[in-house]
Design a protein around this motif. Structure first.
Motif: not given
Lengths: 280, 249
Positions: A139-158
């Motif tokens: 849980c903690v790992l997933v949360f931190l990773t996604v928090f760190y890369y949030y904007h990049d993940l958003l840009a990639m996903s869209y």
């Protein structure tokens, strides 16, 4: 429900459900918007091959399963990048082969074996404390990773192409996402079973997407829905003495159909409101 | 003013074994307003993607600002053709435009006040100031196209590459849009793919016809030879005043 909580197994089941909700809310959202539900299903099933390998060779259970699923997940990731138009077919093949490999290796292993039913539906009512700690870590790992890369993940996903032009490391993020997915799925399957993992990864994000204005909101709403479905399902299974995993899924399914009705109602209301405004 | 910024030499590209571009050479100079025209499947979009570094050339070289395409892509504002992808995605117009403010190596970084200001400006420039926080799927096709253009503008580009940018914009919106492009062209080089020659002729400064090969014409007029050789879907091309009309081929 309150009196049910005096049992340790119920407390653990509740905690396991809530922890799984957080992971499923976050990862499920990314899976749904990146349209890799089928790939995730493939990983989840093929992971059974890892269990077979672990038992057959006498390796530690977690090492075999996680190692095998990560390898399968990375193969699937490469295939979806290289041959996009046939990716679903090849995932289907790996899905079946992984599962069959698991069954055969378990056949060949003498002694006590994991049975397929508990792999499919899990055993949320017998979660040991060690598994809870493991899930909390994920849980903690997933949360931190996604928090760190949030904007990049958003840009990639869209819009992957545009993100790439802006220098977002889309290939790395894609492998990271699939790696996280594999890890989360394997961990949660131990607790709640394969079928429930897929249900929690897809149903809440699907509902949340309709009512969210951002990816972040969608993750939050999905997590909340996951938690509501899990708690309600557990309560129903306690009261009516039903299989807990299946009960949670049925509650989620009810929410799934209700979301269509609610969406309709909102549509009707807004179109009424808009029709009052004189057209320009 | 007329420094070459995109230089393509002897470029060939094939999808699997199907040749799309054959031995193409083209130089795009700074300050140009170039239209790429040509039949469907002629390779216009492929050419753009090669310039952007989204595809790799089989043969030949591309230089963008003197660098390989991948190294220079952040200086190009790109407006893709398909604006209907991912309509259900939970994202607002503002968030989409903010994607144009990402730069490499920023990793986790949040968007600064400056980024938000630039995104808001870009949306206002394309006339979408009233829809900043509207969800992308609730916009019309034309509005969504404007958001994509705003996203390209938000990158603060030196070159704009637009792939049929007016496909879903109504006629009034189109002429506003071309006027906007013309204004931008004072500081930014513009390259666009279009079928829309009637309007283009009043704005465009040069034309290149893409049909496996590329034929570049310095001015916005087209020779009959070009039309017959490259089978361009052109009925009428005019340039300057008085307008010249060419016969249908």
């Amino acid at each position: 429900m309150i009196e049910a909580l005096q049992f340790e197994f119920m407390r653990n089941a509740l905690l396991a459900g809530l922890l799984a909700s957080i992971v499923c809310g976050i990862i499920g959202t990314l899976i749904v918007v990146n349209r890799i539900v089928f790939l995730s299903g493939g990983i989840a099933h093929a992971a059974y091959g890892g269990i077979g390998i672990a038992f057959f060779f006498g390796w530690p259970h977690m090492v075999g399963t996680i190692g095998f699923s990560l390898i399968i997940a990375m193969i699937m990731a490469v295939i979806t990048i290289k041959t996009r138009h046939r990716a679903d077919t090849i995932i289907g093949v790996l899905w079946a082969v992984g599962m069959a490999l698991g069954v055969i290796l378990l056949d060949l292993t003498p002694g006590y074996n994991v049975d397929l039913m508990s792999y499919l539906f899990g055993s949320i009512l017998s979660v040991p404390d060690s598994d809870l700690i493991l899930m909390a870590t994920i849980c903690v790992l997933v949360f931190l990773t996604v928090f760190y890369y949030y904007h990049d993940l958003l840009a990639m996903s869209y819009d992957e192409e545009f993100a790439q032009l802006r220098g977002v490391p889309v290939k790395f993020l894609y492998f990271l996402l699939i790696g996280m997915t594999a890890l989360s799925i394997v961990m949660i399957i131990r607790v709640v079973g394969l079928i429930l993992v897929i249900a929690l990864l897809t149903i809440p994000p699907f509902i949340a997407e309709k009512f969210s204005k951002s990816l972040f909101q969608m993750m939050g709403v999905s997590t909340a829905l996951c938690a509501i479905f899990s708690v309600a399902g557990l309560w129903l299974s306690y009261v009516f003495n039903l299989t807990s995993g299946a009960s949670i899924i049925m509650v989620a399914a009810a929410g799934f159909f209700m979301s269509f009705i609610i969406e309709r109602l909102i549509l009707i209301r807004t179109s009424k409101k808009e029709s009052h405004v004189p057209s320009v | 003013m007329s420094q070459p910024i995109i230089e393509i030499q002897n470029l060939s590209f094939a999808y699997n074994s199907q040749k799309v571009l054959k031995d193409v050479s083209l130089t795009i100079k700074q300050g140009e307003f170039l239209a790429l025209i040509g039949p469907n499947g002629g390779g216009k979009t492929t050419l753009l993607k090669l310039i952007l570094g989204l595809l790799n050339a089989d043969k030949g070289t591309i230089r963008v600002f003197g660098h390989p395409p991948r190294k220079a892509s952040h200086r190009i504002g790109y407006v893709p053709q398909d604006v209907h992808v991912n309509k259900d995605f939970p994202v607002t117009a503002m968030d989409v435009v903010l994607m144009g403010r990402r730069t490499s190596g920023k990793g986790r970084a949040r968007h600064s006040k400056e980024d938000r200001g630039a995104a808001r400006n870009a949306l206002e420039t394309v006339g979408m100031g009233d829809f900043i926080y509207r969800r992308i799927g609730r916009l019309s096709g034309g509005q969504r196209q404007r958001v994509f253009i705003a996203r390209a503008l938000a990158t603060d580009p030196d070159v704009l590459l637009l792939d049929e940018p007016t496909a879903s914009i109504d006629p009034q919106g189109q002429s506003d849009f071309y006027t906007l492009l013309k204004d931008l062209n004072e500081t930014v080089t513009v390259v666009l793919v279009s079928h829309d020659l009637m309007i283009l002729t009043s704005y465009v400064r040069s034309v290149a016809c893409v049909n496996q090969q590329v034929h570049y014409h310095e001015e916005a007029e087209m020779t009959e030879e070009m039309l017959t050789m490259y089978a361009c879907p052109v009925e009428l091309v005019a340039h300057g005043i008085p307008h010249r009309v060419l016969r249908k081929h």
